[in-house]
Design a protein around this motif. Sequence first.
Motif, PDB file in Angstrom:
ATOM      1  N   GLN A 423       0.563  -1.231  -0.339  1.00 42.26           N
ATOM      2  CA  GLN A 423      -0.269   0.152  -0.121  1.00 42.26           C
ATOM      3  C   GLN A 423       0.897   1.122   0.227  1.00 42.26           C
ATOM      4  N   ALA A 424       2.093   1.202   1.001  1.00 41.00           N
ATOM      5  CA  ALA A 424       2.932   2.400   0.510  1.00 41.00           C
ATOM      6  C   ALA A 424       3.593   2.732  -0.372  1.00 41.00           C
ATOM      7  N   GLN A 425       3.797   1.410  -1.057  1.00 39.65           N
ATOM      8  CA  GLN A 425       4.272   1.776  -2.871  1.00 39.65           C
ATOM      9  C   GLN A 425       3.035   1.806  -3.563  1.00 39.65           C
ATOM     10  N   HIS A 426       2.535   1.292  -3.539  1.00 43.44           N
ATOM     11  CA  HIS A 426       1.388   1.909  -4.023  1.00 43.44           C
ATOM     12  C   HIS A 426       1.248   3.426  -3.986  1.00 43.44           C
ATOM     13  N   ASP A 427       1.415   3.986  -3.325  1.00 44.28           N
ATOM     14  CA  ASP A 427       0.433   5.336  -2.745  1.00 44.28           C
ATOM     15  C   ASP A 427       2.065   6.470  -3.240  1.00 44.28           C
ATOM     16  N   ALA A 428       2.733   5.736  -3.266  1.00 45.37           N
ATOM     17  CA  ALA A 428       4.353   6.430  -3.655  1.00 45.37           C
ATOM     18  C   ALA A 428       3.963   6.942  -5.410  1.00 45.37           C
ATOM     19  N   SER A 429       3.663   5.427  -5.728  1.00 44.47           N
ATOM     20  CA  SER A 429       4.027   5.360  -7.145  1.00 44.47           C
ATOM     21  C   SER A 429       2.535   5.852  -7.728  1.00 44.47           C
ATOM     22  N   ASP A 430       1.764   6.566  -6.789  1.00 43.42           N
ATOM     23  CA  ASP A 430       0.377   6.952  -7.112  1.00 43.42           C
ATOM     24  C   ASP A 430       1.161   8.640  -7.607  1.00 43.42           C
ATOM     25  N   ALA A 431       1.604   9.545  -6.111  1.00 44.73           N
ATOM     26  CA  ALA A 431       2.401   9.823  -6.432  1.00 44.73           C
ATOM     27  C   ALA A 431       3.113  10.666  -7.315  1.00 44.73           C
ATOM     28  N   ALA A 432       4.396   9.492  -7.962  1.00 47.48           N
ATOM     29  CA  ALA A 432       5.356   9.943  -8.840  1.00 47.48           C
ATOM     30  C   ALA A 432       4.557  10.533  -9.906  1.00 47.48           C
ATOM     31  N   GLU A 433       3.410   9.386 -10.548  1.00 52.42           N
ATOM     32  CA  GLU A 433       2.827   9.014 -11.622  1.00 52.42           C
ATOM     33  C   GLU A 433       1.743  10.446 -11.878  1.00 52.42           C
ATOM     34  N   LYS A 434       1.556  11.406 -10.854  1.00 49.86           N
ATOM     35  CA  LYS A 434       1.172  12.853 -11.192  1.00 49.86           C
ATOM     36  C   LYS A 434       2.293  13.774 -10.802  1.00 49.86           C
ATOM     37  N   ARG A 435       3.184  13.663 -10.321  1.00 46.83           N
ATOM     38  CA  ARG A 435       4.161  14.460 -10.885  1.00 46.83           C
ATOM     39  C   ARG A 435       4.532  14.733 -12.179  1.00 46.83           C
ATOM     40  N   LEU A 436       5.146  13.022 -12.886  1.00 47.18           N
ATOM     41  CA  LEU A 436       5.177  13.213 -14.012  1.00 47.18           C
ATOM     42  C   LEU A 436       4.567  13.495 -14.836  1.00 47.18           C
ATOM     43  N   GLU A 438       3.144  16.044 -14.592  1.00 46.91           N
ATOM     44  CA  GLU A 438       3.115  17.677 -14.504  1.00 46.91           C
ATOM     45  C   GLU A 438       4.040  18.271 -14.900  1.00 46.91           C
ATOM     46  N   LEU A 439       5.019  17.582 -15.037  1.00 47.18           N
ATOM     47  CA  LEU A 439       6.227  17.698 -15.542  1.00 47.18           C
ATOM     48  C   LEU A 439       6.400  17.788 -17.267  1.00 47.18           C
ATOM     49  N   LEU A 440       5.530  16.297 -17.230  1.00 49.48           N
ATOM     50  CA  LEU A 440       5.433  15.820 -18.826  1.00 49.48           C
ATOM     51  C   LEU A 440       4.452  17.412 -19.702  1.00 49.48           C
ATOM     52  N   ASP A 442       5.052  20.495 -19.566  1.00 45.33           N
ATOM     53  CA  ASP A 442       6.055  21.433 -20.157  1.00 45.33           C
ATOM     54  C   ASP A 442       6.730  20.683 -21.113  1.00 45.33           C
ATOM     55  N   PRO A 443       6.490  22.030 -22.336  1.00 41.62           N
ATOM     56  CA  PRO A 443       7.080  21.236 -23.456  1.00 41.62           C
ATOM     57  C   PRO A 443       8.900  21.469 -23.292  1.00 41.62           C
ATOM     58  N   ALA A 444       9.211  21.848 -21.986  1.00 42.48           N
ATOM     59  CA  ALA A 444      10.625  21.767 -21.791  1.00 42.48           C
ATOM     60  C   ALA A 444      10.823  20.499 -21.900  1.00 42.48           C
ATOM     61  N   ASN A 445       9.773  19.483 -21.291  1.00 40.78           N
ATOM     62  CA  ASN A 445      10.503  18.259 -20.798  1.00 40.78           C
ATOM     63  C   ASN A 445       9.632  17.092 -21.479  1.00 40.78           C
ATOM     64  N   GLN A 446       9.319  17.529 -22.944  1.00 41.23           N
ATOM     65  CA  GLN A 446       8.822  16.594 -23.430  1.00 41.23           C
ATOM     66  C   GLN A 446      10.214  15.400 -23.469  1.00 41.23           C
ATOM     67  N   LEU A 447       9.745  14.129 -23.945  1.00 41.43           N
ATOM     68  CA  LEU A 447      10.286  13.089 -24.281  1.00 41.43           C
ATOM     69  C   LEU A 447      10.465  12.478 -25.742  1.00 41.43           C
ATOM     70  N   PRO A 448      10.845  11.147 -25.897  1.00 39.63           N
ATOM     71  CA  PRO A 448      10.557  11.340 -27.006  1.00 39.63           C
ATOM     72  C   PRO A 448       9.304   9.360 -26.344  1.00 39.63           C
ATOM     73  N   GLY A 449       8.492   9.642 -26.871  1.00 41.36           N
ATOM     74  CA  GLY A 449       7.225   8.427 -26.427  1.00 41.36           C
ATOM     75  C   GLY A 449       7.910   6.843 -25.984  1.00 41.36           C
ATOM     76  N   PRO A 450       9.055   6.266 -26.800  1.00 45.14           N
ATOM     77  CA  PRO A 450       9.235   5.069 -25.600  1.00 45.14           C
ATOM     78  C   PRO A 450      10.295   5.465 -24.473  1.00 45.14           C
ATOM     79  N   LEU A 451      11.457   6.455 -24.648  1.00 46.59           N
ATOM     80  CA  LEU A 451      11.848   7.245 -22.853  1.00 46.59           C
ATOM     81  C   LEU A 451      10.110   7.727 -21.735  1.00 46.59           C
ATOM     82  N   GLU A 452       9.686   7.985 -22.623  1.00 43.99           N
ATOM     83  CA  GLU A 452       7.954   8.197 -21.834  1.00 43.99           C
ATOM     84  C   GLU A 452       7.952   7.018 -20.641  1.00 43.99           C
ATOM     85  N   GLU A 453       7.309   6.048 -21.666  1.00 40.25           N
ATOM     86  CA  GLU A 453       6.797   4.482 -21.642  1.00 40.25           C
ATOM     87  C   GLU A 453       7.882   3.733 -20.650  1.00 40.25           C
TER      88      GLU A 453
END
Length: 534
Positions: A423-436, A438-440, A442-453
């Motif tokens: 459950q702790a890992q699930h909560d942390a991963s959810d928070a990390a995914e939301k943060r990711l 948000e970062l993506l 921003d046009p300055a943080n755009q990544l090619p599809g394979p790297l984002e995946e």
Amino acid sequence: MSATSALLPLVAGSAAVAGVARRYQLSAPLLLVVVGLGVSYIPGVPNYTIKPEVVLPLVLPPLLYTSALDSSLSSLKRNLRPVALLSVGYVLFSTVAVGLVMHAVVPGLPLPAAFVLGAVVAPPDAVAATAVARRVGLPRRIVTILQGESLANDATAITAYRVALAAAVGEGFSWGTAVGHFLLAALGGTAVGVVLMWPLGRLRTKLSDPLLLNTFSLLVPFVAYGAAEAFEASGVIAVVVVGLYLGHYAYQVDFALRLQEDAVWTMVSFVLESVVFALIGLQLPVVLRALGSNYSAAQLFGWAVLILAAVIGFRAVWVWPATYLPFLVSRRVRRREQMPDWTRPVIVGWAAMRGVVSMAVAFSIPETVHDGSPFPDRDLILYLTFVVVIGTLLIHGVTLPKLVRLLPLPQRDPQREILIEAQAQHDASDAAEKRLDELLEDPANQLPGPLEERLRRVMDRRRNGVWERLGAPVSDDTGESADAVYRRLGREAIDTERQTFVELRDSGRIDDELYRRLVHQLDLEEALVAHQDE
């Protein structure tokens, strides 16, 4: 024999014996003491003496600092009452009780000198108790209580020793002075630790060079200890306060630096713990030579049995009321906590091994008092301290694991622990995914599809890997879950990459500097895989 030629065999031999203990899952403190006892009678072995001016300011601070870094500040707060009752209440009670018994039994032993002896043998050893507790798999709360007790009881015992020593050497005694010394040591040490912990913590987070960070880390316990002692406060308490704070906020340090710092302290504590317990065993000839023929063998044996019985018995006398009286007299305690069952005072009462602090403090007793006459029964105090240290290590070290296996202790629930972790890992991963996400944006943080995946797959595997352990199917061929196979194959791939780098270096296609950098990156990745296997 030079100091270097005597020190090297001590360190190497101690490490070898401790390594054997770890290899065969034996009690390292107990084995080191026993081997030291045997080695002390081999002809040609140097006379090793515990020097208090070395042990107290140079060995004790790093050992306490390591224990404090590994302790849980949150758990200690939750168990503050039992920890305080043991680290302060029990030590003072044992000092007085043992002192009164030995004063009544040993002819001519003055009461102040008897209290000196009581203070010397009062504090259980941090390293021995927690090492045995973890090896036998004690419940976490009991380990927390024992570890918390051992962090603070040395300060109480050393303060009580200094008060008793002042009376014994002729400086005079009053209850007001005694209380004042105790408050100065406790409150002053805490104040120094509180003052130092924030700037030291901030400086620690600003260091980006591993060499500077490790040098800084090695200096911290000595800075805290020396600063407190300069104000005649407790250096032990200052070290513990700083160590608890820095351990609680260790996440603020860069991960690579944190890995290296942990490795350095693991090595330092291993060497120091091994050497000090070996030194205890090597003290026997020194202690026996000092006794001479002043006492008969029957007297020495009888007093040894008595003080061992007193130390062990008074521990039980204190622990049982200290465990249950708060529940009987305080409605608030009954509302906030569940009354512990009878197994906790049994274990806490029996986990009372003494160690290097007792020996170091005993050797610091001056040879003369203020008028120039010999300190009363100093050699006998050294002998009785040695008996208590060796006796408790042997008795408790041998019997505690067997006692734990016999007691009906609550068993750990692996499924529940995995569920909490998942459950702790699930909560942390959810928070990390939301943060990711948000970062993506921003046009300055755009990544090619394979790297984002790839980033998202890493988070998904961390999130799902722990859940899988709760009930995932296993392979009929290997008996492994898919996640376990994934980690095993990952390690095999890392091993193959590392071997390839070795071949490239040996063939001259890459230089040593590039080779070390590439292998270091693999080591960090393998450390992550190994941590996931635990």
